[in-house]
Each structure stands twice: as structure tokens, then as C-alpha cells.
Scaffold this active site. Structure first.
Site, mmCIF file in Angstrom:
data_model
loop_
_atom_site.group_PDB
_atom_site.id
_atom_site.type_symbol
_atom_site.label_atom_id
_atom_site.label_comp_id
_atom_site.label_asym_id
_atom_site.label_seq_id
_atom_site.Cartn_x
_atom_site.Cartn_y
_atom_site.Cartn_z
ATOM 1 N N LYS A 46 0.863 -1.184 0.000
ATOM 2 C CA LYS A 46 0.000 0.000 0.000
ATOM 3 C C LYS A 46 0.891 1.224 0.000
ATOM 4 O O LYS A 46 1.856 1.288 0.764
ATOM 5 C CB LYS A 46 -0.902 -0.008 1.242
ATOM 6 C CG LYS A 46 -1.822 1.180 1.332
ATOM 7 C CD LYS A 46 -2.929 0.963 2.350
ATOM 8 C CE LYS A 46 -2.392 0.697 3.736
ATOM 9 N NZ LYS A 46 -3.502 0.503 4.712
ATOM 10 N N CYS A 90 -3.903 11.649 -9.353
ATOM 11 C CA CYS A 90 -4.184 10.879 -10.570
ATOM 12 C C CYS A 90 -3.249 9.686 -10.724
ATOM 13 O O CYS A 90 -3.464 8.846 -11.580
ATOM 14 C CB CYS A 90 -4.086 11.768 -11.803
ATOM 15 S SG CYS A 90 -2.389 12.174 -12.309
ATOM 16 N N CYS A 122 2.155 16.604 -7.551
ATOM 17 C CA CYS A 122 1.612 16.782 -8.891
ATOM 18 C C CYS A 122 2.677 17.373 -9.799
ATOM 19 O O CYS A 122 3.364 18.311 -9.411
ATOM 20 C CB CYS A 122 0.414 17.730 -8.817
ATOM 21 S SG CYS A 122 -0.216 18.255 -10.419
ATOM 22 N N CYS A 157 -0.429 14.826 -5.899
ATOM 23 C CA CYS A 157 -1.046 14.100 -7.013
ATOM 24 C C CYS A 157 -2.181 13.210 -6.532
ATOM 25 O O CYS A 157 -2.063 12.499 -5.538
ATOM 26 C CB CYS A 157 0.024 13.241 -7.700
ATOM 27 S SG CYS A 157 -0.618 12.264 -9.070
ATOM 28 N N HIS A 176 -1.673 14.996 -14.863
ATOM 29 C CA HIS A 176 -3.135 14.771 -14.880
ATOM 30 C C HIS A 176 -3.761 15.366 -16.132
ATOM 31 O O HIS A 176 -4.780 14.862 -16.603
ATOM 32 C CB HIS A 176 -3.787 15.361 -13.615
ATOM 33 C CG HIS A 176 -3.546 16.829 -13.443
ATOM 34 N ND1 HIS A 176 -2.518 17.339 -12.679
ATOM 35 C CD2 HIS A 176 -4.177 17.896 -13.996
ATOM 36 C CE1 HIS A 176 -2.540 18.660 -12.740
ATOM 37 N NE2 HIS A 176 -3.535 19.028 -13.540
HETATM 38 FE FE1 FES Z 1 -1.475 13.727 -10.737
HETATM 39 FE FE2 FES Z 1 -1.454 16.319 -11.191
HETATM 40 S S1 FES Z 1 -2.825 15.229 -10.013
HETATM 41 S S2 FES Z 1 -0.063 14.860 -11.884
#
Ligand code: FES
Length: 65
Positions: free
Chosen positions: A14, A33, A42, A31, A46
Site C-alpha cells: 500500500k 491521478c 503533482c 497528485c 493529470h
Molecule cells: Fe497527478 Fe497532477 S494530479 S499529476
């Protein structure tokens, strides 16, 4: 349903990140995504993910007031 994590620390059962608030600058974008190359932050990936998939994900942004 598919997995969302393709690359990040796949050897771990995890993926959990603990970050002390004192170590965050005035703004930090984390991040959500799972496509960033700079986990847990990030890096803008995304945008490409959303364009390719029709998804609408983005970071959580922490701001110091
Ligand atoms: Fe994953 Fe921006 S939220 S790169």
C-alpha cells in the site's frame, strides 16, 4: 474495474506518504491521478491523463495562510 496505479512503488502493499506539515512550503500540490513522475507531488501529468481518458482529476493543493 482497473487499477489506477501503473508505476508508483508497485513493490509496496500500500502506498502511504507521511509528510510533516513543517516540511511543506507555502504551497504544495499532491497528485491524485497517480500519473506524476514526482510522487507524491503533482507534476501536471493529470492534464494528459484527462485528455486521453475523459477523466477530470487534479491535485489537492495545500496552502499556508
Ligand atoms: Fe497527478 Fe497532477 S494530479 S499529476
Amino acid at each position: 474495474t482497473g487499477r489506477c496505479n501503473d508505476n508508483i512503488r508497485k513493490h509496496e502493499a500500500k502506498v502511504v506518504d507521511m509528510i510533516d506539515i513543517e516540511n511543506i512550503a507555502n504551497t504544495a500540490a499532491f497528485c491524485r491521478c497517480w500519473k506524476t513522475k514526482n510522487w507524491p507531488y503533482c507534476d501536471g501529468s493529470h492534464g494528459e491523463h484527462n485528455k486521453n481518458t475523459g477523466d477530470n482529476v487534479g491535485p489537492v493543493v495545500i496552502k499556508r495562510k
